[in-house]
Scaffold this motif. Structure first.
Motif, PDB file in Angstrom:
ATOM      1  N   LYS A 300      37.864  -8.406  43.090  1.00  0.00           N
ATOM      2  CA  LYS A 300      38.764  -7.314  43.455  1.00  0.00           C
ATOM      3  C   LYS A 300      38.166  -6.536  44.637  1.00  0.00           C
ATOM      4  O   LYS A 300      36.982  -6.191  44.615  1.00  0.00           O
ATOM      5  CB  LYS A 300      38.968  -6.372  42.267  1.00  0.00           C
ATOM      6  CG  LYS A 300      39.750  -6.952  41.098  1.00  0.00           C
ATOM      7  CD  LYS A 300      41.222  -7.051  41.426  1.00  0.00           C
ATOM      8  CE  LYS A 300      42.054  -7.427  40.206  1.00  0.00           C
ATOM      9  NZ  LYS A 300      42.351  -6.304  39.326  1.00  0.00           N
ATOM     10  N   LEU A 301      38.989  -6.269  45.637  1.00  0.00           N
ATOM     11  CA  LEU A 301      38.555  -5.541  46.835  1.00  0.00           C
ATOM     12  C   LEU A 301      39.381  -4.276  46.976  1.00  0.00           C
ATOM     13  O   LEU A 301      40.582  -4.329  47.222  1.00  0.00           O
ATOM     14  CB  LEU A 301      38.721  -6.407  48.091  1.00  0.00           C
ATOM     15  CG  LEU A 301      38.011  -7.767  48.111  1.00  0.00           C
ATOM     16  CD1 LEU A 301      38.300  -8.477  49.424  1.00  0.00           C
ATOM     17  CD2 LEU A 301      36.508  -7.622  47.892  1.00  0.00           C
ATOM     18  N   PHE A 328      40.073 -13.580  46.898  1.00  0.00           N
ATOM     19  CA  PHE A 328      39.961 -12.141  47.096  1.00  0.00           C
ATOM     20  C   PHE A 328      41.265 -11.481  46.650  1.00  0.00           C
ATOM     21  O   PHE A 328      42.339 -11.811  47.157  1.00  0.00           O
ATOM     22  CB  PHE A 328      39.675 -11.799  48.554  1.00  0.00           C
ATOM     23  CG  PHE A 328      38.241 -12.051  48.972  1.00  0.00           C
ATOM     24  CD1 PHE A 328      37.191 -11.847  48.090  1.00  0.00           C
ATOM     25  CD2 PHE A 328      37.942 -12.487  50.256  1.00  0.00           C
ATOM     26  CE1 PHE A 328      35.874 -12.079  48.474  1.00  0.00           C
ATOM     27  CE2 PHE A 328      36.631 -12.708  50.647  1.00  0.00           C
ATOM     28  CZ  PHE A 328      35.591 -12.512  49.750  1.00  0.00           C
ATOM     29  N   ILE A 329      41.143 -10.559  45.699  1.00  0.00           N
ATOM     30  CA  ILE A 329      42.299  -9.869  45.133  1.00  0.00           C
ATOM     31  C   ILE A 329      42.268  -8.433  45.647  1.00  0.00           C
ATOM     32  O   ILE A 329      41.433  -7.632  45.216  1.00  0.00           O
ATOM     33  CB  ILE A 329      42.261  -9.897  43.596  1.00  0.00           C
ATOM     34  CG1 ILE A 329      42.098 -11.340  43.091  1.00  0.00           C
ATOM     35  CG2 ILE A 329      43.519  -9.267  43.008  1.00  0.00           C
ATOM     36  CD1 ILE A 329      41.743 -11.443  41.613  1.00  0.00           C
ATOM     37  N   THR A 330      43.150  -8.109  46.575  1.00  0.00           N
ATOM     38  CA  THR A 330      43.103  -6.797  47.216  1.00  0.00           C
ATOM     39  C   THR A 330      43.880  -5.765  46.407  1.00  0.00           C
ATOM     40  O   THR A 330      44.984  -6.027  45.945  1.00  0.00           O
ATOM     41  CB  THR A 330      43.661  -6.866  48.643  1.00  0.00           C
ATOM     42  OG1 THR A 330      45.054  -7.200  48.599  1.00  0.00           O
ATOM     43  CG2 THR A 330      42.934  -7.922  49.451  1.00  0.00           C
ATOM     44  N   TRP A 357      43.962 -15.400  49.346  1.00  0.00           N
ATOM     45  CA  TRP A 357      44.239 -13.965  49.398  1.00  0.00           C
ATOM     46  C   TRP A 357      45.354 -13.636  48.422  1.00  0.00           C
ATOM     47  O   TRP A 357      46.433 -14.223  48.474  1.00  0.00           O
ATOM     48  CB  TRP A 357      44.658 -13.546  50.803  1.00  0.00           C
ATOM     49  CG  TRP A 357      43.537 -13.535  51.807  1.00  0.00           C
ATOM     50  CD1 TRP A 357      43.254 -14.491  52.735  1.00  0.00           C
ATOM     51  CD2 TRP A 357      42.549 -12.509  51.974  1.00  0.00           C
ATOM     52  NE1 TRP A 357      42.153 -14.137  53.469  1.00  0.00           N
ATOM     53  CE2 TRP A 357      41.697 -12.919  53.035  1.00  0.00           C
ATOM     54  CE3 TRP A 357      42.301 -11.287  51.348  1.00  0.00           C
ATOM     55  CZ2 TRP A 357      40.624 -12.144  53.463  1.00  0.00           C
ATOM     56  CZ3 TRP A 357      41.229 -10.524  51.773  1.00  0.00           C
ATOM     57  CH2 TRP A 357      40.405 -10.942  52.813  1.00  0.00           C
ATOM     58  N   VAL A 358      45.088 -12.681  47.532  1.00  0.00           N
ATOM     59  CA  VAL A 358      46.046 -12.279  46.500  1.00  0.00           C
ATOM     60  C   VAL A 358      46.189 -10.760  46.544  1.00  0.00           C
ATOM     61  O   VAL A 358      45.213 -10.042  46.775  1.00  0.00           O
ATOM     62  CB  VAL A 358      45.550 -12.727  45.106  1.00  0.00           C
ATOM     63  CG1 VAL A 358      46.378 -12.109  43.991  1.00  0.00           C
ATOM     64  CG2 VAL A 358      45.579 -14.247  44.999  1.00  0.00           C
ATOM     65  N   THR A 359      47.396 -10.273  46.315  1.00  0.00           N
ATOM     66  CA  THR A 359      47.602  -8.829  46.226  1.00  0.00           C
ATOM     67  C   THR A 359      47.702  -8.381  44.771  1.00  0.00           C
ATOM     68  O   THR A 359      48.417  -8.984  43.977  1.00  0.00           O
ATOM     69  CB  THR A 359      48.860  -8.378  46.990  1.00  0.00           C
ATOM     70  OG1 THR A 359      49.024  -6.951  46.823  1.00  0.00           O
ATOM     71  CG2 THR A 359      50.121  -9.064  46.504  1.00  0.00           C
ATOM     72  N   ASP A 360      46.952  -7.345  44.441  1.00  0.00           N
ATOM     73  CA  ASP A 360      47.100  -6.617  43.187  1.00  0.00           C
ATOM     74  C   ASP A 360      47.708  -5.267  43.559  1.00  0.00           C
ATOM     75  O   ASP A 360      46.988  -4.352  43.969  1.00  0.00           O
ATOM     76  CB  ASP A 360      45.736  -6.449  42.518  1.00  0.00           C
ATOM     77  CG  ASP A 360      45.754  -5.427  41.373  1.00  0.00           C
ATOM     78  OD1 ASP A 360      46.840  -4.905  41.062  1.00  0.00           O
ATOM     79  OD2 ASP A 360      44.675  -5.146  40.822  1.00  0.00           O
ATOM     80  N   PRO A 361      49.028  -5.112  43.459  1.00  0.00           N
ATOM     81  CA  PRO A 361      49.669  -3.871  43.884  1.00  0.00           C
ATOM     82  C   PRO A 361      49.697  -2.802  42.803  1.00  0.00           C
ATOM     83  O   PRO A 361      50.403  -1.805  42.938  1.00  0.00           O
ATOM     84  CB  PRO A 361      51.086  -4.339  44.218  1.00  0.00           C
ATOM     85  CG  PRO A 361      51.336  -5.421  43.211  1.00  0.00           C
ATOM     86  CD  PRO A 361      50.012  -6.107  42.981  1.00  0.00           C
ATOM     87  N   GLY A 401      48.978 -14.983  46.957  1.00  0.00           N
ATOM     88  CA  GLY A 401      49.283 -14.780  45.558  1.00  0.00           C
ATOM     89  C   GLY A 401      49.587 -13.347  45.173  1.00  0.00           C
ATOM     90  O   GLY A 401      49.445 -12.411  45.971  1.00  0.00           O
ATOM     91  N   LEU A 402      50.004 -13.211  43.918  1.00  0.00           N
ATOM     92  CA  LEU A 402      50.399 -11.934  43.339  1.00  0.00           C
ATOM     93  C   LEU A 402      49.725 -11.793  41.980  1.00  0.00           C
ATOM     94  O   LEU A 402      49.789 -12.687  41.144  1.00  0.00           O
ATOM     95  CB  LEU A 402      51.918 -11.889  43.162  1.00  0.00           C
ATOM     96  CG  LEU A 402      52.524 -10.670  42.463  1.00  0.00           C
ATOM     97  CD1 LEU A 402      52.353  -9.426  43.324  1.00  0.00           C
ATOM     98  CD2 LEU A 402      54.011 -10.916  42.162  1.00  0.00           C
ATOM     99  N   HIS A 403      49.054 -10.652  41.772  1.00  0.00           N
ATOM    100  CA  HIS A 403      48.337 -10.382  40.535  1.00  0.00           C
ATOM    101  C   HIS A 403      48.867  -9.063  39.982  1.00  0.00           C
ATOM    102  O   HIS A 403      48.667  -8.005  40.590  1.00  0.00           O
ATOM    103  CB  HIS A 403      46.830 -10.270  40.840  1.00  0.00           C
ATOM    104  CG  HIS A 403      45.970  -9.933  39.662  1.00  0.00           C
ATOM    105  ND1 HIS A 403      44.985 -10.789  39.206  1.00  0.00           N
ATOM    106  CD2 HIS A 403      45.908  -8.843  38.862  1.00  0.00           C
ATOM    107  CE1 HIS A 403      44.366 -10.224  38.172  1.00  0.00           C
ATOM    108  NE2 HIS A 403      44.916  -9.045  37.952  1.00  0.00           N
TER     109      HIS A 403
END
Length: 457
Positions: A300-301, A328-330, A357-361, A401-403
């Motif tokens: 997680k970044l 990398f999960i931003t 590259w994955v987004t954690d919104p 990706g999407l987390h």
């Protein structure tokens, strides 16, 4: 010796590998205070002798699937509870989560014409980092709730004590959950020809109506293919993996096994393990331990991450530059994603690494409302997803990706959506013990948004 692994021989215990225990001499955060507990040695011994929850062949297959994501040939979808609970590991709740993930994956696959790597944030997500070790109520101070693998939620001295036996219960609950996930995804429940039935049991709303329209399109396409003599064998089952934050290193170490064919160590608690924003110190225990197992690893970044940290993480966790190894999960927050993410993506792009590259919104958009509940505004979640795609589009990289933290239940924990949740609904329908989750219909809305972005690429 553990269960037979049909793809890679046997997985063996890893007690006598000192390199796997270097982390014990390093700085470590967010760990329970249970090492002096009388049940600690027996709990670790029992976990070390139990069969693996996942196998080396499955982990290797996931790494190959994530390599396709790194190459821009597939999309990575991960979702599930903020923190699982033992009592909620029921067939109904697990099937609702799996069904929601399958629906999201169908929306993404059909809308973007792209394979989707599906992963549940489940079968092991029983621990959570906390900003404070203690919690005070009405003058009484007790240890903070750290997830049911550590202590209980009730605000009593007995419940809040750190109990290592909870790790053993966590293992068995994870095994039961995985058993159901495998049955659902390989036993006919996930047959794509039943896509029209996956909405049954959910309350009607705009997101569901849109899904039903898409399901009818898929159904027509499948009937056309059947008339043409297509073989539907591949549509009868689907792959689904599980992952969790590798927070409790006592548990992760006890669950690590050696693959007899390759002699490589695998953390058999899950297919995919990630390192949290609070525990990603370059010289700290979590990064050190997870650098030594063969599982795909996520990090997680948050918004304070520097380019130097990102490049060092690659060197430590992915020294061979193996596509699919590192994700990398931003988690920047809607207000910071467009400013803070580009330098990191540019640095990795210049270095030439094939990172997913994955987004954690979710985690960068948590707020508290006057009633005391933690929540997230759906519009903020959507805006961070939008910003993530905008950054990658501008830099010519792939938003892989999407987390999300989500549930298949009709809870009210995040504000907004097309069938809007307001704060008044929290009193009756807020169920999470930690962070707020998207409900079923909000999860579907996010899937349609992402599918539209992917379709435009």
């Amino acid at each position: 010796m553990s269960l037979e692994n049909s793809q890679h021989g046997q997985t063996l215990n890893s007690h006598n590998l000192p390199e796997l225990d270097e982390w014990r001499n390093l700085h470590i955060d967010q760990q329970p205070t249970w090492h002096e507990h009388p049940d600690y040695p027996s709990s670790i011994q029992e976990l070390s002798s139990l069969p693996p929850l996942v196998f080396a062949g499955e982990v290797d297959r996931l790494r190959r699937r994530l390599a396709n994501v790194a190459e821009g040939k597939a999309f990575f979808l991960q979702g599930g509870d903020c923190a699982e609970t033992f009592n909620d590991a029921t067939a109904d709740k697990i099937s609702a989560r799996v069904k929601t993930l399958l629906q999201m994956a169908v929306v993404l696959t059909y809308g973007a014409s792209m394979p989707v790597v599906k992963m549940g944030r489940m079968a092991g997500q029983f621990s959570k980092p906390r900003s404070s070790n203690d919690e005070t109520r009405d003058g009484t101070t007790l240890p903070s709730f750290r997830g049911e693998m550590v202590n209980g939620f009730d605000f009593t001295e007995e419940a809040r004590a750190h109990d290592p036996r909870r790790m053993v219960r966590g293992y068995h609950t994870s095994a039961s959950t995985l058993n159901l996930v495998r049955a659902f995804t390989t036993g006919g429940f996930a047959d794509l020809r039943l896509v029209n039935q996956w909405n049954k049991g959910f309350t009607a709303n705009p997101a569901h109506a849109r899904y039903e329209s898409l399901a009818r399109e898929i159904d027509r396409a499948l009937k056309f293919m059947e008339a043409c003599g297509a073989d539907f064998e591949a549509l009868k089952a689907t792959e689904m993996y599980v992952g969790h934050e590798g927070l409790l290193l006592d548990y992760e170490r006890a669950m690590t096994r050696i693959d007899s064919r390759t002699q490589n160590p695998y953390d058999t608690s899950a297919h995919f393990i990630w390192i949290g924003e609070r525990t990603r110190g370059l010289d700290d225990a979590h990064v050190n331990f997870l650098s030594k197992v063969r599982n795909p690893i996520g990090v997680k970044l948050g918004p304070t991450t520097s380019t130097e940290e990102v490049l060092r993480l690659i060197d430590i966790l992915d020294p061979e530059r193996e596509p699919g190894r590192l994700t990398f999960i931003t988690r920047m927050g809607a207000q910071k994603i467009r400013e803070n993410l580009p330098p990191l993506v540019e640095a990795v792009k210049s270095e030439g690494s094939k990172i997913v590259w994955v987004t954690d919104p979710m985690h960068g958009n948590t707020i508290s409302v006057p009633s005391g509940y933690k929540t997230r505004r759906f519009n903020d979640v959507v805006d961070e997803v939008r910003g993530f795609f905008e950054v990658h589009e501008a830099l010519g990289t792939f938003p892989g990706g999407l987390h999300i933290e989500m549930t298949g239940d009709d809870v009210a924990e995040c504000l907004g959506g097309s069938d809007p949740v307001d704060e008044s609904a929290f009193l009756d329908s807020y169920e999470s013990l930690c962070d707020p989750r998207l409900n079923h219909r909000q999860s579907l809305e996010i899937a349609f948004l992402v599918a539209e972005y992917l379709a435009r690429r």
